[in-house]
Design a protein around this motif. Structure first.
Motif, mmCIF file in Angstrom:
data_model
loop_
_atom_site.group_PDB
_atom_site.id
_atom_site.type_symbol
_atom_site.label_atom_id
_atom_site.label_comp_id
_atom_site.label_asym_id
_atom_site.label_seq_id
_atom_site.Cartn_x
_atom_site.Cartn_y
_atom_site.Cartn_z
ATOM 1 N N PHE A 646 6.033 5.170 2.012
ATOM 2 C CA PHE A 646 5.369 5.421 0.728
ATOM 3 C C PHE A 646 5.718 4.306 -0.262
ATOM 4 O O PHE A 646 4.878 3.866 -1.051
ATOM 5 C CB PHE A 646 5.790 6.773 0.147
ATOM 6 C CG PHE A 646 5.192 7.966 0.847
ATOM 7 C CD1 PHE A 646 3.915 7.916 1.383
ATOM 8 C CD2 PHE A 646 5.913 9.149 0.976
ATOM 9 C CE1 PHE A 646 3.353 9.020 2.024
ATOM 10 C CE2 PHE A 646 5.374 10.250 1.619
ATOM 11 C CZ PHE A 646 4.095 10.181 2.150
ATOM 12 N N GLY A 647 6.970 3.853 -0.206
ATOM 13 C CA GLY A 647 7.397 2.779 -1.102
ATOM 14 C C GLY A 647 6.648 1.490 -0.843
ATOM 15 O O GLY A 647 6.261 0.781 -1.784
ATOM 16 N N LYS A 648 6.427 1.159 0.443
ATOM 17 C CA LYS A 648 5.695 -0.069 0.767
ATOM 18 C C LYS A 648 4.266 -0.006 0.226
ATOM 19 O O LYS A 648 3.750 -0.992 -0.338
ATOM 20 C CB LYS A 648 5.658 -0.273 2.292
ATOM 21 C CG LYS A 648 7.010 -0.557 2.938
ATOM 22 C CD LYS A 648 6.873 -0.689 4.459
ATOM 23 C CE LYS A 648 8.226 -0.784 5.163
ATOM 24 N NZ LYS A 648 8.963 -1.997 4.812
ATOM 25 N N ALA A 649 3.608 1.147 0.420
ATOM 26 C CA ALA A 649 2.229 1.277 -0.063
ATOM 27 C C ALA A 649 2.191 1.313 -1.582
ATOM 28 O O ALA A 649 1.285 0.737 -2.208
ATOM 29 C CB ALA A 649 1.592 2.542 0.516
ATOM 30 N N ALA A 650 3.171 1.975 -2.190
ATOM 31 C CA ALA A 650 3.211 2.055 -3.652
ATOM 32 C C ALA A 650 3.419 0.674 -4.269
ATOM 33 O O ALA A 650 2.868 0.364 -5.336
ATOM 34 C CB ALA A 650 4.321 3.003 -4.095
ATOM 35 N N ASP A 651 4.207 -0.163 -3.604
ATOM 36 C CA ASP A 651 4.433 -1.523 -4.107
ATOM 37 C C ASP A 651 3.137 -2.321 -4.167
ATOM 38 O O ASP A 651 3.036 -3.296 -4.912
ATOM 39 C CB ASP A 651 5.447 -2.258 -3.222
ATOM 40 C CG ASP A 651 6.869 -1.736 -3.404
ATOM 41 O OD1 ASP A 651 7.114 -1.047 -4.424
ATOM 42 O OD2 ASP A 651 7.722 -1.995 -2.536
ATOM 43 N N GLN A 652 2.134 -1.914 -3.360
ATOM 44 C CA GLN A 652 0.836 -2.580 -3.386
ATOM 45 C C GLN A 652 -0.162 -1.833 -4.269
ATOM 46 O O GLN A 652 -1.356 -2.140 -4.273
ATOM 47 C CB GLN A 652 0.272 -2.705 -1.964
ATOM 48 C CG GLN A 652 1.112 -3.573 -1.044
ATOM 49 C CD GLN A 652 0.350 -3.967 0.201
ATOM 50 O OE1 GLN A 652 -0.684 -4.633 0.122
ATOM 51 N NE2 GLN A 652 0.849 -3.572 1.359
#
Length: 879
Positions: A646-652
């Motif tokens: 979720f963090g990786k997608a949220a960073d984008q």
């Protein structure tokens, strides 16, 4: 200049799979109307109206029923000035006499800080007293407290017990929550099957919320075989019961031929019914139908009128339509100033296409004062959502330093993203920059796509023989570039020249030529717009192996753009593009495999595809890998892994991932709690138009949990959530407006919010509207309209509404057997469901009196109706 909405990449055209009804998944905080209900107005006894002074006199003499009724008078400002503190004092006196109704309401007063400081522990004390007395609403509220950890550590076992008891007392939505909780604890296929069975049972018991949730499961193919026909049937059932969302969804499926034969007449009729009940989304669809003349006679004036209503109701689709109508003069005199006003509303709601177009408007000064800095701001917001045209436009600004500080590195980064998303001009710009920097070196980001993208043809090919396909494509690109800058008739001549070269190159087998031809037919700026011709050219390019064309063909088949919808073909073409390494196509293919759309459902293949795309950096794929770990499907349940993805997608900037990451950080799932960052993520998602994130923020700032309580900010976020049409937010906003919590008291705003929620099937809102009309609060007192709203709420099993309907009919009976039978029917249902207290006593007295007027045959008819209706008792509210 013509301002056109950008074309989204194929993956963005595949909708995010919705979860099961979030209003069932996550029980929401209790609200004042849960506690104040029907006794909160001055139609207390209806058959024996008492003045305020008489009620005050009885309260002073120590009558507990009079004391809590008087308390509610002060809370509502009915017959006196509103005074929460005085209401609270009278409520305490009544509760001290162990009056169950007073105990329930006092628990609500402590929970919400009504006339006293909010105190969740005290709320629990009084709710427990009311629950011990057998009050069903108190049992449900205790379940919410235990589930959410209000006033005590969260305890799901206790919550489950309370919800079970509430369901046994006749609240069908209690079963919905229990079913979802059980599935949350065990993500196995067997648990999912059990949840589906319990949803079906709740539907049989009359829960419209579960009816809609079950329909959504059939659409998703989750826990059941994907069955659009079954979904359509449930939506139609909800529609027939007057549920506005059911009408909207059923109309949408009938118009689109989903789940059965296409039925434009009935579909349009259902959309009209939803629109008549205030659904802005339905009004937007009807507007588009009238504009296109599909299913109705083309009527630009009607199209404009409906779009305006939709836009004013907060539907961003309606706002975007108004932009187009005002700009093009469809059904209204052209007015670019008005067009921009509505475009900005849509942009500020977080819609990427609107943000991109707003940027174009402010860069060109089309209807506004040119403002490159504002254009850059809009494009930045759209680019954060993955809008590739905005990435390209913003990249050009960073190259030129117009509206932003010149930043070559940032420009290249944005242009690479746009190029990867298929923006031809971005590839050309990168190749040009590469040539300037490195004696003709090609940017590595373009290496894999050069052969597939005609915009990368070297200028040197312009000197090649014209019977060479690459040269023809190069000439065509140059003619089209000039055409975009030319005026008529020169533009038409240049476009004709370009199309001649492209047709010739297509005849030589050039996929690039077909791909550009499709763009020409799709882009109104060239004056050759033809969706079917565009699709035909795109299909040729796809058949010749061009991966971007294959991905777009798949999206067109999925959406029915230029061709009849065909999920099977969509799946086949996504697979073809994915085999060539197109990660966005692989992500979209994984969604189809996940939902069983266009072919068999295969969770393992869906996971494998998402994993590969996620590792390649596709944000929607990263989000779904997080969901796999969260749910424990295919892989072992792992909150830490879910949080990481979720963090990786949220960073984008992926909105759904920001929301879920915020929840994980706030609850401390998969790692340490981080309320500060969680709130920041909720704000980021809310700023992009996510109504659910706005809802969470409204509750956080209202309760003061981990943030400083701020009633005004809570009200602002609640308004944002309600503007998206969310029923729970609409009801809560209506109450905030009514009570003046965090905002000036506004009875008209309260009425409008309740009306929209009521039209969406909320029995709580329907009941609230009945009370407004009964007491003339912000509207002219009108017992007939009050009765109409009470009837709608009563039909869903709302016991207070059943009492009101019965009491009003009894007061009008006048010895008329039909009225007396109907009154007896509703009052009998109310007696069975109402908590012990004055209202139940009043209902019992009325039942006894009515039974004396009816003969044995009439009484037998009423009792038979009671027996048929009894299992369906319970509120249908989504809360």
């Amino acid at each position: 200049m013509a301002v056109l909405a950008c074309a989204a990449p194929a993956s963005a055209l595949i909708p995010d799979m919705p979860t099961v009804d979030q209003q069932v998944l996550e029980p929401e905080p209790d609200k004042p109307s849960d506690f104040l209900g029907s006794p909160g107005v001055d139609a207390d006894y209806l058959m024996q109206l008492r003045t305020f002074s008489e009620l005050e006199d009885r309260a002073e003499k120590g009558e507990a029923d009079a004391q809590w009724r008087l308390a509610l008078r002060y809370y509502w400002g009915a017959g006196t000035e509103r005074d929460d503190a005085t209401g609270f004092r009278w409520l305490k006196r009544a509760a001290a006499q162990e009056n169950p109704t007073a105990e329930l309401i006092l628990g609500g007063a402590y929970q919400r800080g009504m006339g006293t400081k909010a105190d969740q522990k005290q709320a629990l004390v009084w709710l427990q007293k009311a629950a011990d007395a057998g009050v069903p609403a108190a049992l449900y509220q205790l379940g919410l407290h235990a589930y959410n950890g209000w006033g005590e550590p969260a305890n799901r076992d206790n919550a489950r017990t309370y919800f079970r008891l509430a369901h046994e007392a006749g609240l069908a939505d209690g079963l919905c929550v229990l079913a979802q909780m059980d599935y949350d604890d065990d993500k196995s296929p067997d648990a999912l099957a059990r949840m589906v069975d319990q949803f079906k049972q709740a539907v049989d018991e009359g829960s419209q919320a579960c009816m809609l949730s079950l329909a959504q499961l059939y659409l998703e193919g989750k826990g059941v075989d994907r069955d659009e026909t079954a979904a359509r049937g449930l939506f139609l059932k909800a529609a027939d019961a007057g549920n506005v969302h059911g009408q909207y969804m059923a109309g949408l499926m009938l118009v689109g031929g989903k789940g059965g034969d296409k039925d434009l007449d009935r579909g349009i009729d259902l959309l009209r019914r939803a629109a008549d009940q205030g659904s802005p989304e339905a009004k937007g669809l009807l507007s588009a139908a009238y504009s296109a003349g599909e299913g109705v006679e083309k009527d630009d004036a009607k199209a404009f009128s409906l779009a305006k209503e939709a836009a004013e109701g907060g539907a961003t689709a309606g706002q975007l339509l108004l932009f187009t109508y005002y700009r093009e003069g469809i059904g209204v005199t052209p007015d670019m100033k008005q067009a921009v006003t509505w475009l900005e509303k849509c942009a500020q709601a977080g819609v990427a296409d609107c943000q991109y177009n707003a940027g174009v408007v402010y860069l060109t000064g089309d209807g506004v004062t040119a403002d490159p800095a504002k254009a850059a701001d809009y494009w930045s917001k759209a680019a954060e959502q993955g809008n590739h045209d905005a990435e390209y436009a913003l990249g050009r600004l960073y190259l030129s330093g117009e509206g932003v500080s010149e930043d070559d590195a940032k420009a290249r980064e944005l242009l690479r993203k746009a190029a990867a998303g298929g923006v031809d001009s971005a590839r050309s710009a990168l190749n040009y920059l590469s040539g300037v920097d490195g004696a003709g070196a090609t940017d590595p980001a373009l290496a894999a796509g050069d052969a597939a993208d005609p915009s990368n043809a070297s200028p040197a090919t312009a000197a090649a023989p014209v019977d060479n396909a690459e040269a023809r494509v190069s000439y065509a690109r140059e003619f089209l570039r000039m055409a975009r800058k030319a005026a008529e008739p020169e533009r038409s001549r240049l476009v004709s020249e370009a199309m001649g070269h492209l047709s010739a190159a297509s005849g030589m087998g050039s996929a690039e030529a077909d791909y550009i031809l499709a763009r020409v037919y799709d882009d109104a700026a060239y004056g050759r717009q033809d969706k079917q011709a565009a699709f035909a050219a795109l299909l040729r390019a796809a058949g010749r192996g061009l991966a971007p064309a294959q991905r777009q063909v798949a999206a067109d088949y999925y959406l029915g753009t230029g061709v009849a919808p065909d999920a099977g073909e969509a799946r086949r073409w996504f697979a073809a593009a994915a085999e060539q390494g197109d990660m966005e196509a692989l992500s979209s293919l994984s969604y189809l495999r996940l939902t069983g759309t266009g072919g068999p459902r295969d969770l393992q293949q869906a996971y494998d595809g998402y994993r590969k795309a996620a590792e390649a950096g596709v944000p929607v794929a990263q989000y779904w890998i997080g969901r796999f770990y969260q749910l424990g499907e295919v892989v072992a349940q792992d909150d830490a892994a879910a949080r990481d993805w979720f963090g990786k997608a949220a960073d984008q900037g992926w909105k759904s991932a920001e929301l879920w990451l915020g929840k994980y950080l706030y609850l401390g799932l998969g790692g340490p709690k981080d309320p500060t960052r969680a709130v920041a993520l909720f704000k980021a998602a809310a700023d992009q138009g996510d109504g659910e994130a706005a809802w969470y923020l409204s509750q956080l700032y209202a309760d003061g949990d981990d943030v400083k309580a701020d009633p005004k900010l809570a009200a602002d976020y609640l308004h944002q959530a309600a503007a998206g049409g969310n029923v729970r937010a609409l009801v809560a906003y209506g109450e905030a407006a009514y009570y003046g919590r965090g905002m000036d008291r506004d009875l008209d705003a309260a009425r409008k919010a309740f009306l929209e929620a009521a039209d969406k099937g909320s029995s709580m809102a329907q009941y609230a509207l009945g009370m407004l009309y009964l007491r003339g609060d912000g509207v002219d007192a009108d017992e007939d309209r009050a009765l109409e709203w009470f009837r709608r709420a009563a039909a869903t099993g709302h016991p207070d509404a059943q009492y009101r309907v019965g009491a009003i009919l009894a007061s009008r009976a006048g010895g008329q057997p039909d009225n007396e039978e109907e009154a007896l029917y509703w009052l009998g249902l109310a007696v069975e469901a109402l908590k012990p207290g004055a209202m139940r006593s009043d209902a019992q007295e009325l039942v006894h009196a009515l039974e004396q007027h009816l003969d044995a045959g009439q009484l037998a008819d009423v009792r038979r109706r009671w027996q048929q209706r009894a299992p369906q008792q319970g509120s249908d509210d989504e809360e």
